[in-house]
Motif scaffolding. Sequence first.
Motif, PDB file in Angstrom:
ATOM      1  N   ALA A 151      13.242 -17.466 -22.927  1.00  0.00           N
ATOM      2  CA  ALA A 151      13.312 -17.698 -24.370  1.00  0.00           C
ATOM      3  C   ALA A 151      13.744 -19.130 -24.655  1.00  0.00           C
ATOM      4  CB  ALA A 151      14.283 -16.706 -25.016  1.00  0.00           C
ATOM      5  N   ARG A 152      14.715 -19.628 -23.877  1.00  0.00           N
ATOM      6  CA  ARG A 152      15.161 -21.011 -24.046  1.00  0.00           C
ATOM      7  C   ARG A 152      14.038 -21.988 -23.701  1.00  0.00           C
ATOM      8  NH1 ARG A 152      19.892 -22.667 -26.780  1.00  0.00           N
ATOM      9  NH2 ARG A 152      21.246 -20.836 -26.834  1.00  0.00           N
ATOM     10  N   CYS A 153      13.278 -21.688 -22.656  1.00  0.00           N
ATOM     11  CA  CYS A 153      12.177 -22.563 -22.252  1.00  0.00           C
ATOM     12  C   CYS A 153      11.029 -22.536 -23.256  1.00  0.00           C
ATOM     13  CB  CYS A 153      11.669 -22.175 -20.871  1.00  0.00           C
ATOM     14  SG  CYS A 153      12.824 -22.554 -19.518  1.00  0.00           S
ATOM     15  N   ALA A 154      10.995 -21.521 -24.103  1.00  0.00           N
ATOM     16  CA  ALA A 154       9.958 -21.433 -25.136  1.00  0.00           C
ATOM     17  C   ALA A 154      10.224 -22.387 -26.300  1.00  0.00           C
ATOM     18  CB  ALA A 154       9.849 -19.991 -25.641  1.00  0.00           C
ATOM     19  N   LYS A 155      11.378 -23.097 -26.227  1.00  0.00           N
ATOM     20  CA  LYS A 155      11.743 -24.125 -27.219  1.00  0.00           C
ATOM     21  C   LYS A 155      11.787 -23.553 -28.649  1.00  0.00           C
ATOM     22  CE  LYS A 155      11.780 -27.196 -23.912  1.00  0.00           C
ATOM     23  NZ  LYS A 155      13.052 -27.723 -23.383  1.00  0.00           N
ATOM     24  N   ASP A 156      10.889 -24.053 -29.518  1.00  0.00           N
ATOM     25  CA  ASP A 156      10.897 -23.620 -30.923  1.00  0.00           C
ATOM     26  C   ASP A 156      10.494 -22.156 -31.090  1.00  0.00           C
ATOM     27  OD1 ASP A 156      11.673 -26.144 -31.645  1.00  0.00           O
ATOM     28  OD2 ASP A 156       9.673 -26.812 -32.233  1.00  0.00           O
ATOM     29  N   ASN A 157       9.973 -21.576 -30.045  1.00  0.00           N
ATOM     30  CA  ASN A 157       9.575 -20.165 -30.099  1.00  0.00           C
ATOM     31  C   ASN A 157      10.630 -19.236 -29.497  1.00  0.00           C
ATOM     32  OD1 ASN A 157       7.033 -20.474 -31.377  1.00  0.00           O
ATOM     33  ND2 ASN A 157       6.168 -21.204 -29.439  1.00  0.00           N
ATOM     34  N   TYR A 158      11.890 -19.705 -29.510  1.00  0.00           N
ATOM     35  CA  TYR A 158      12.990 -18.903 -28.949  1.00  0.00           C
ATOM     36  C   TYR A 158      13.041 -17.511 -29.568  1.00  0.00           C
ATOM     37  CZ  TYR A 158      17.800 -17.457 -27.831  1.00  0.00           C
ATOM     38  OH  TYR A 158      18.910 -16.755 -27.410  1.00  0.00           O
ATOM     39  N   PHE A 159      13.126 -17.448 -30.888  1.00  0.00           N
ATOM     40  CA  PHE A 159      13.255 -16.143 -31.541  1.00  0.00           C
ATOM     41  C   PHE A 159      12.010 -15.278 -31.389  1.00  0.00           C
ATOM     42  CE2 PHE A 159      16.885 -18.186 -33.699  1.00  0.00           C
ATOM     43  CZ  PHE A 159      17.847 -17.203 -33.487  1.00  0.00           C
ATOM     44  N   PRO A 160      10.797 -15.837 -31.513  1.00  0.00           N
ATOM     45  CA  PRO A 160       9.613 -15.019 -31.241  1.00  0.00           C
ATOM     46  C   PRO A 160       9.591 -14.478 -29.808  1.00  0.00           C
ATOM     47  CG  PRO A 160       8.990 -16.937 -32.517  1.00  0.00           C
ATOM     48  CD  PRO A 160      10.427 -17.137 -32.122  1.00  0.00           C
ATOM     49  N   MET A 161      10.042 -15.293 -28.845  1.00  0.00           N
ATOM     50  CA  MET A 161      10.057 -14.836 -27.453  1.00  0.00           C
ATOM     51  C   MET A 161      11.077 -13.718 -27.267  1.00  0.00           C
ATOM     52  SD  MET A 161       8.503 -15.400 -24.585  1.00  0.00           S
ATOM     53  CE  MET A 161       8.670 -15.119 -22.822  1.00  0.00           C
ATOM     54  N   VAL A 162      12.248 -13.874 -27.869  1.00  0.00           N
ATOM     55  CA  VAL A 162      13.267 -12.815 -27.812  1.00  0.00           C
ATOM     56  C   VAL A 162      12.714 -11.530 -28.418  1.00  0.00           C
ATOM     57  CG1 VAL A 162      15.478 -12.056 -28.795  1.00  0.00           C
ATOM     58  CG2 VAL A 162      15.291 -14.319 -27.740  1.00  0.00           C
ATOM     59  N   ASP A 163      12.041 -11.662 -29.540  1.00  0.00           N
ATOM     60  CA  ASP A 163      11.466 -10.505 -30.225  1.00  0.00           C
ATOM     61  C   ASP A 163      10.450  -9.778 -29.336  1.00  0.00           C
ATOM     62  OD1 ASP A 163      11.057  -8.928 -32.710  1.00  0.00           O
ATOM     63  OD2 ASP A 163       9.045  -9.791 -32.632  1.00  0.00           O
ATOM     64  N   VAL A 164       9.575 -10.546 -28.696  1.00  0.00           N
ATOM     65  CA  VAL A 164       8.565  -9.954 -27.811  1.00  0.00           C
ATOM     66  C   VAL A 164       9.227  -9.255 -26.626  1.00  0.00           C
ATOM     67  CG1 VAL A 164       6.725 -10.482 -26.177  1.00  0.00           C
ATOM     68  CG2 VAL A 164       6.696 -11.503 -28.453  1.00  0.00           C
ATOM     69  N   LEU A 165      10.223  -9.899 -26.034  1.00  0.00           N
ATOM     70  CA  LEU A 165      10.886  -9.309 -24.869  1.00  0.00           C
ATOM     71  C   LEU A 165      11.624  -8.025 -25.234  1.00  0.00           C
ATOM     72  CD1 LEU A 165      12.179 -12.536 -23.088  1.00  0.00           C
ATOM     73  CD2 LEU A 165      10.411 -10.968 -22.265  1.00  0.00           C
TER      74      LEU A 165
END
Length: 244
Positions: A143-157
């Motif tokens: 999620a951190r490596c997704a940069k600006d997509n941190y919250f979307p990545m957290v949501d998907v996971l």
Amino acid sequence: MNRSLSRRNLLTTLAAVPAVALLAACSDSGEDAKAADVKPANPSTPAKPATPAAAAAKAPEAQGTVDMAELLKPGALPEKQLGKDDAKVTIVEYASMTCPHCAHFAMTTFPELKTKYIDTGKARYILREFPFDPSAEAGFMLARCAKDNYFPMVDVLFKQQPSWVGVSNTKEALLQISKLAGFTQESFEACLTDQKLLDDVRAVQKRGADEFKVDSTPTFFINGKTYKGAMSIEEMSAIIDPLL
């Protein structure tokens, strides 16, 4: 599980994380955690069913208080925040990516919390990493490596949690999810072998345990008061509304 896990074997570990190792994902199961005084905690209380409109939810009782000035001091990683800095209410959540109660909150309560309070400028929300196992560490690192997509990545996971937590090959499952989020095999492995990022994620967890006595997830700090366990939107509203 050993908190001294290095970058050289994190990926190997993810390839064969046994399901039993994740059964206590919502509480410290006695692992080292570099916080010896963290005691095993009961799993967080699942969110209750939605309260009928005719009966307003009662605000849960706070389980302690913290100094908000201390809580909001910068840590090892930049804060991941949604909402305005000057909002009247500040919500800090410590979560673990492998915690089913955290996923339940993320899917059932958070969308309405965001619409009702965060998007309207009434509250700001800060998410902090509190992993209890290597899989959770990996999820937060991605999620951190997704940069600006941190919250979307957290949501998907969180939404895809059953497909990668406790499976026979967590690494491969995370890779497939990450590819959908734009990662390549190379960027995926580069992220999960970033020793500084792993150390920083662990530092956020250690600070939460040492300074703010977080011992289970999700744990919320709302304007200085501590609440443990996933809450319904009705319960959160009962806490937030009097603060506005």
